[in-house]
Every structure is written in structure tokens, then in C-alpha cells.
Motif scaffolding. Structure first.
Motif, PDB file in Angstrom:
ATOM      1  N   UNK A  88       0.960  -1.005  -0.015  1.00  0.00           N
ATOM      2  CA  UNK A  88      -0.326   0.263   0.416  1.00  0.00           C
ATOM      3  C   UNK A  88       0.858   1.524  -0.259  1.00  0.00           C
ATOM      4  N   UNK A  89       2.207   1.351   0.393  1.00  0.00           N
ATOM      5  CA  UNK A  89       2.293   2.353   0.520  1.00  0.00           C
ATOM      6  C   UNK A  89       3.574   2.230  -0.297  1.00  0.00           C
ATOM      7  N   UNK A  90       4.217   1.832  -1.543  1.00  0.00           N
ATOM      8  CA  UNK A  90       3.746   2.208  -2.702  1.00  0.00           C
ATOM      9  C   UNK A  90       2.851   2.558  -2.988  1.00  0.00           C
ATOM     10  N   UNK A  91       1.903   1.801  -3.333  1.00  0.00           N
ATOM     11  CA  UNK A  91       1.089   2.191  -4.460  1.00  0.00           C
ATOM     12  C   UNK A  91       0.765   3.564  -3.764  1.00  0.00           C
ATOM     13  N   UNK A  92       0.405   3.629  -2.645  1.00  0.00           N
ATOM     14  CA  UNK A  92       0.583   5.414  -2.206  1.00  0.00           C
ATOM     15  C   UNK A  92       1.363   6.206  -2.975  1.00  0.00           C
ATOM     16  N   UNK A  93       2.964   5.695  -2.933  1.00  0.00           N
ATOM     17  CA  UNK A  93       3.498   7.272  -3.458  1.00  0.00           C
ATOM     18  C   UNK A  93       3.903   6.890  -4.777  1.00  0.00           C
ATOM     19  N   UNK A  94       3.337   5.859  -5.775  1.00  0.00           N
ATOM     20  CA  UNK A  94       3.071   5.924  -6.558  1.00  0.00           C
ATOM     21  C   UNK A  94       1.889   6.881  -7.466  1.00  0.00           C
ATOM     22  N   UNK A  95       1.334   6.622  -6.813  1.00  0.00           N
ATOM     23  CA  UNK A  95      -0.120   7.507  -6.778  1.00  0.00           C
ATOM     24  C   UNK A  95       0.523   8.887  -6.513  1.00  0.00           C
ATOM     25  N   UNK A  96       1.121   9.955  -5.374  1.00  0.00           N
ATOM     26  CA  UNK A  96       1.636  10.613  -5.631  1.00  0.00           C
ATOM     27  C   UNK A  96       2.207  11.306  -6.388  1.00  0.00           C
ATOM     28  N   UNK A  97       3.401  10.583  -7.293  1.00  0.00           N
ATOM     29  CA  UNK A  97       3.953  10.936  -8.273  1.00  0.00           C
ATOM     30  C   UNK A  97       3.625  11.503  -9.559  1.00  0.00           C
ATOM     31  N   UNK A  98       1.943   9.828  -9.357  1.00  0.00           N
ATOM     32  CA  UNK A  98       1.526  10.128 -10.784  1.00  0.00           C
ATOM     33  C   UNK A  98       0.561  11.191 -10.780  1.00  0.00           C
ATOM     34  N   UNK A  99       0.027  12.115 -10.180  1.00  0.00           N
ATOM     35  CA  UNK A  99      -0.411  13.133  -9.138  1.00  0.00           C
ATOM     36  C   UNK A  99       0.331  14.516 -10.581  1.00  0.00           C
TER      37      UNK A  99
END
Length: 477
Positions: free
Chosen positions: A334-345
Motif C-alpha cells: 500500500x505504501x508503494x501504491x500511495x507513493x506512485x499515486x503521489x508521483x503520478x499526480x
């Protein structure tokens, strides 16, 4: 003299019977004669058996041929074929509040429609092998429904009464009972996992391989299931660069057990690890903000979940049963999914998505009460004429917890980052005819993020609240 005459008459009768018994005629005239006399009632089966000693194989073959004669065009290799299916008619109301475009004011959206669903299948068995072939409607995997008066499209501008639904392959599977404890399946098949609609929509199928192990130890029934499925695409390798495209694959491993405490109490639980590799969507999942109307967000990166479904069944008396059940999921990446979402925003909104935090868990808790003839019927949801059942459950689904492409399309509109309660009731008018009523209400869980949608939804808003009402009539055959 009379004795001889009777024998001659019997022989003549047997000969005429044999002439009319062509469907089961065989090379051995003794076997044919005895079989014909049994068919005409001259001999009983008990009287005939000593005369056919040593002819057991012929008896089995004849019995099989008689059974095949009653089936339409079935291969001699098939032991049994069963036609099954259902037709469902539904009246539905969906209502949502939310935003339609970035920074727009919140609006309401209502959708009322009548729908229908058809499933038609056939299951066969042949020795240790079996198949399941099923046809259904619906282009989308999470819905087999068609809507009355379907809206016109560019491809079919007339729409309405001039529109016809396609019949599509829902399942095409071959299974093998390799041993008493091991079963293998391949093809497009039902989801083999013990789970809930919070994680997997019941209309979804999987394509790949499944290995199932079942064994009994005292009062406990243990099960192990492994699933290797193609999630999207196929493996294509052409040189390097853009020509190479590995498929997205899903791997799931589940272990669990059902324990029978006594004649009216049982418990069941499972532990499932699921991982998805190669996000060929080439885009990270991003939940978006509360001001976004986000859809088509199909990224499946960083999904490595541990799921624990469980239930307890108990018969209150000889005709009423209750069930307490639940499901818990945590995305270990989940933390990797969260970090990827932040980077893709976008850079302008990145700090807002980051400040909203990582919510990588989902949970469900429900209760069922219903009538049943016995405990086994209640536990297996085998309802007959006059039976009724009611259930209520609450679920809370974090933005980064589960695959947004797989959650139930009805409860709640194919969304994650949403929480709410659903009530369902069923009454069986006949053994094969049931009336169902459902009501659900949900709200956005994390107010800063969107209620993200994967591969389809029915209300085109970033929901702040959602209500669903359904009334079904289902006929099974």
C-alpha cells in the motif's frame, strides 16, 4: 407336451421381442434374450442376474446406451450433461451526489432503469474429467445485465426496440479430478477463491489455471487453492522496446478450513495472498482529489494483498439459521501504491494527495438470518419454496486497499475510498423462482480523495454519497 408348448411360445415371444429391441441389441443372443424378457416382465431383474453371470460389462454398456438414447446428440464418451441457467428481471434506482468536473459545484444524479440478465450453460462429466460452458450477456466483466430500451450509440443509432444484445462466452473450462484430494481446472472459469463482493464482483470470471486440494481430518475440512490467471493481454516479445509487452498476471494462494462443531454449528475461514505483476496499463493508480470526476483509472501497480474472509453458521432452531461473516484485507504494498499515486499526480495537486495519507485496508462485517429445512441447506444457501433470507452488512474500503477494477459493481457503483451499509432480502416463491430486494447507502471515506473508479461505473460523478435500490425476479432452470 404342454411344457414343450410353453417353451416354444416363450422362445417365439423372445424372438419377436428381440426384433423390436434394436436400440440395445448386442452380438451375444443370450444376453439379448434375457434383457428382452426382463423388459417385457417375463423375468425379474433378480431372476435374470444368475443367467448373466460374467456379463457385467455388457450390462453396464447396455445401461449406458439406454441412458444415452434419452439425451439429445450427446457423445458416447460423456457420462452426464446438465443444462442450467437463469433469467433475471430487475428494476433499479441509483442516486448519487458529487462533482462532475474539476472544481465544479456538487450536483445530484439519478438513474432509473429496468434491466434483464440471461445465463445459459451446460456442465458435462466424462470419467474423471468435467466441463463448464456458460453464455451470458454484458460486455463488461462486472455486469451481465442489459438495460431495457438501450440508449442509441454511433454504431447503432436506432437503439431502443431495434437493439439486440450479444451473447458472450462467460465460462469455458475443463476440469480434472486427478485424485480424491486434487482437482485441476483450466480455461475461463468461476473465481475459485473463498471471498466477498467487497473484493471480487460475483459476475467476474478468471482465465488461467487453478489447483484445488481438499482433505478431511476429523470434523475439519481443509482446502488449499492456487490460481494463476492472465489479468490483461498476452506475452509479446519482439526485439526490444515498444515491441515487447508482458501480460499482466494475477497469482493467488489460499488456505482455509471449515469446522463442524455439531449438527447445528460450523465455522469457516481462509487466508489468501494475491499479487498482480506487470502493470501493462503503463499508468499508476491515482485516486484523484475530491474535486475530480475520475474514471477509467485502471492501474494495478503495487497490489499485494492479504485477505481473511470468515463466517460462523448456527441454527437457532429446526427452521431458522443465522450467520455472522466478515472480510479483512490489507495491501502489503500500500505504501508503494500511495507513493506512485503521489508521483503520478500533477505537481499542482501533489501535495494535497500526499497530505491525504495512505489508506491500504478494507473490511466488511455482516449478519444473515433466514429459514431453512436443515443446517446444511442454510449453510449452503439452498433455498426452496417458502424460504426467506435477510442480510445486512457494513463495508469500509480504503483508496489503496484493493483492485478498483474488481470490486462489486452494484455495492457501491464500482468504487474504492467508500464506506456504507447494505440490506438485502430474498423470498422463494417456488424452488426455482425468487424475489430479491436490496438497498444500499454509502459515503466517501476520505473526504480529500476521489471515490476512484476502475473499468466502469454507472453514476458519472466523483461521489460524496450514493444510494441504490433494486428489486429482482429470478427464474432458475
Amino acid at each position: 407336451m404342454n411344457f414343450k408348448l410353453r417353451n416354444m411360445v416363450a422362445a417365439t415371444l423372445a424372438g419377436s421381442v428381440l426384433m423390436s429391441f434394436g436400440t440395445s441389441a448386442m452380438a451375444d443372443s443370450t444376453f439379448d434374450l434375457v434383457q428382452a424378457l426382463v423388459a417385457k416382465g417375463v423375468l425379474t431383474e433378480e431372476e435374470a442376474l444368475p443367467l448373466l453371470k460374467g456379463r457385467e460389462n455388457d450390462i453396464q454398456l447396455a445401461d449406458k446406451k439406454v441412458k444415452k438414447a434419452a439425451k439429445l446428440g450427446i457423445s458416447d464418451a460423456i457420462d452426464n450433461a446438465t443444462l442450467y441457467g437463469d433469467i433475471r428481471v430487475r428494476a433499479e434506482h441509483r442516486e448519487g451526489s458529487g462533482v462532475a468536473v474539476t472544481n465544479a459545484a456538487e450536483v445530484d444524479s439519478n438513474r432509473d432503469r429496468a434491466r434483464y440478465k440471461l445465463t445459459l450453460g451446460v456442465k458435462t462429466t466424462a470419467g474423471d474429467f468435467y466441463t463448464d460452458l456458460a453464455l451470458a450477456m454484458g460486455q463488461s466483466g462486472r455486469s451481465d445485465n442489459a438495460t431495457f430500451g438501450k440508449n442509441p450509440t454511433a454504431a447503432s443509432p436506432a437503439g431502443g426496440l431495434n437493439e439486440k444484445e450479444n451473447i458472450l462466452v462467460k465460462r469455458a473450462m475443463v476440469g480434472w479430478n486427478a485424485t480424491d484430494w486434487l482437482t485441476l481446472e483450466a480455461g475461463r472459469m468461476e473465481n475459485p477463491l473463498y471471498t466477498t463482493p467487497m473484493v471480487w464482483d460475483a459476475d467476474l470470471t478468471v482465465e488461467g489455471l487453478t489447483e484445488k486440494v481438499k482433505y478431511k481430518l476429523n470434523d475439519a475440512d481443509f482446502f488449499l487453492t492456487a490460481l494463476q490467471a492472465s489479468y490483461r493481454g498476452d506475452r509479446v516479445y519482439t526485439g526490444t522496446g515498444a515491441g515487447s509487452n508482458p501480460t499482466t498476471e494475477l497469482f493467488a494462494y489460499q488456505g482455509g478450513a471449515r469446522y463442524q462443531f455439531n449438527d447445528h454449528t460450523s465455522a469457516k475461514a481462509g487466508l489468501t495472498y494475491t499479487t498482480i505483476n506487470h502493470n501493462v496499463q503503463n499508468a499508476a493508480f491515482k485516486p484523484g482529489l475530491s474535486t475530480d470526476a475520475l474514471s477509467g483509472n485502471v492501474g494495478v501497480n503495487d497490489l499485494d494483498t492479504i485477505e481473511v474472509p470468515a463466517e460462523v453458521n448456527y441454527m437457532v432452531n429446526s427452521s431458522i439459521g443465522v450467520r455472522l461473516y466478515g472480510d479483512y484485507v490489507v495491501n502489503t504494498s500500500g505504501s508503494d501504491r500511495f507513493n506512485a499515486a503521489v508521483a503520478a499526480t500533477s505537481s499542482a495537486d501533489r501535495s494535497k494527495v500526499s497530505a491525504a495519507g495512505n489508506d491500504d485496508t478494507a473490511w466488511l462485517l455482516g449478519f444473515v438470518v433466514g429459514s431453512a429445512n436443515d443446517f446444511k441447506s442454510f449453510e449452503g444457501n439452498k433455498m426452496v419454496k417458502g424460504d426467506w433470507q435477510a442480510r445486512i452488512w457494513y463495508q469500509d474500503v480504503g483508496a489503496y486497499s484493493v483492485d478498483q477494477n474488481a470490486v462489486d459493481s452494484d455495492i457501491f457503483d464500482s468504487r474504492v475510498n467508500i464506506k456504507g451499509t447494505t440490506f438485502k432480502a430474498q423470498y422463494n416463491v417456488q424452488d426455482n423462482v425468487a424475489i430479491n430486494f436490496a438497498y444500499g447507502h454509502a459515503t466517501r471515506k476520505n473526504g480529500a480523495l476521489a471515490t476512484a473508479v476502475g473499468s466502469g461505473n454507472d453514476i458519472g460523478l466523483n461521489l460524496s454519497s450514493f444510494d441504490l435500490v433494486q428489486l429482482d425476479l429470478t427464474y432458475k432452470f
